[in-house]
Design a protein around this motif. Structure first.
Motif, short mmCIF file in Angstrom:
data_model
loop_
_atom_site.label_atom_id
_atom_site.label_comp_id
_atom_site.label_asym_id
_atom_site.label_seq_id
_atom_site.Cartn_x
_atom_site.Cartn_y
_atom_site.Cartn_z
N ASN A 107 5.98 -2.97 1.16
CA ASN A 107 5.32 -2.52 -0.06
C ASN A 107 5.28 -0.99 -0.12
O ASN A 107 5.53 -0.40 -1.18
CB ASN A 107 3.91 -3.11 -0.14
CG ASN A 107 3.31 -3.03 -1.51
OD1 ASN A 107 3.95 -2.62 -2.47
ND2 ASN A 107 2.06 -3.43 -1.62
N LEU A 132 7.08 1.29 -2.98
CA LEU A 132 6.34 2.29 -3.75
C LEU A 132 7.01 3.66 -3.63
O LEU A 132 7.15 4.38 -4.62
CB LEU A 132 4.89 2.38 -3.28
CG LEU A 132 3.93 1.37 -3.87
CD1 LEU A 132 2.60 1.40 -3.13
CD2 LEU A 132 3.72 1.62 -5.34
N GLU A 168 0.27 8.21 -10.12
CA GLU A 168 -0.45 6.95 -9.88
C GLU A 168 0.16 6.20 -8.69
O GLU A 168 -0.56 5.68 -7.84
CB GLU A 168 -0.42 6.07 -11.12
CG GLU A 168 -1.27 6.59 -12.25
CD GLU A 168 -1.05 5.86 -13.56
OE1 GLU A 168 -0.02 5.15 -13.71
OE2 GLU A 168 -1.91 5.99 -14.46
N ARG A 169 1.49 6.16 -8.64
CA ARG A 169 2.16 5.47 -7.52
C ARG A 169 1.88 6.19 -6.20
O ARG A 169 1.70 5.57 -5.17
CB ARG A 169 3.66 5.39 -7.74
CG ARG A 169 4.14 4.61 -8.94
CD ARG A 169 3.74 3.15 -8.92
NE ARG A 169 4.43 2.36 -9.90
CZ ARG A 169 4.23 2.40 -11.22
NH1 ARG A 169 3.37 3.23 -11.72
NH2 ARG A 169 4.89 1.60 -12.03
N SER A 210 -0.80 7.78 -5.47
CA SER A 210 -2.17 7.41 -5.11
C SER A 210 -2.20 6.01 -4.49
O SER A 210 -2.89 5.78 -3.50
CB SER A 210 -3.08 7.44 -6.34
OG SER A 210 -3.16 8.74 -6.86
N GLN A 211 -1.46 5.09 -5.08
CA GLN A 211 -1.38 3.74 -4.54
C GLN A 211 -0.79 3.76 -3.13
O GLN A 211 -1.27 3.06 -2.23
CB GLN A 211 -0.54 2.84 -5.45
CG GLN A 211 -1.17 2.55 -6.79
CD GLN A 211 -0.20 1.88 -7.75
OE1 GLN A 211 0.99 1.79 -7.50
NE2 GLN A 211 -0.72 1.42 -8.87
N LEU A 212 0.26 4.55 -2.96
CA LEU A 212 0.90 4.65 -1.65
C LEU A 212 -0.05 5.24 -0.62
O LEU A 212 -0.15 4.75 0.50
CB LEU A 212 2.18 5.48 -1.76
CG LEU A 212 2.99 5.66 -0.49
CD1 LEU A 212 3.39 4.33 0.13
CD2 LEU A 212 4.24 6.51 -0.78
N ALA A 250 -3.31 5.13 -0.65
CA ALA A 250 -4.34 4.12 -0.35
C ALA A 250 -3.79 3.04 0.58
O ALA A 250 -4.48 2.61 1.51
CB ALA A 250 -4.86 3.50 -1.65
N LEU A 251 -2.57 2.63 0.33
CA LEU A 251 -1.96 1.61 1.18
C LEU A 251 -1.74 2.13 2.59
O LEU A 251 -1.94 1.40 3.57
CB LEU A 251 -0.64 1.14 0.56
CG LEU A 251 0.01 -0.10 1.17
CD1 LEU A 251 -0.94 -1.28 1.19
CD2 LEU A 251 1.27 -0.45 0.41
#
Length: 79
Positions: A13, A17, A59-60, A62-64, A66-67
């Motif tokens: 994942n 990302l 946004e991506r 930020s998602q990365l 967090a992951l």
């Protein structure tokens, strides 16, 4: 799901990302360069599209991030 499977899924994942971020950012570069050759209206539309792509990339990212934090919490040994 085993720990090994979860780890592999999270890594996959994160890689997806990261790849998505590169694609989105690349999609923003060409229109930004082309905007210099267009009329004011066309250039403004391209700038708006570039801004949307930049927001998507952010946004991506930020998602990365967090992951990655979640991955570290689950799989990195405490020091």
């Amino acid at each position: 799901m085993s720990t090994s499977d979860m780890r592999k899924a999270m890594l996959a994942n994160m890689e997806a990302l990261a790849d998505d971020i590169l694609v989105i950012e690349a999609m923003a570069i060409e229109p930004a360069e082309a905007g210099a050759e267009l009329s004011d209206r066309g250039a403004e539309e391209l700038r708006a599209m570039v801004r949307r792509k930049q927001v998507q990339a952010l946004e991506r990212r930020s998602q990365l991030a967090a992951l990655r934090v979640e991955y570290d919490a689950l799989f990195r040994p405490a020091q």
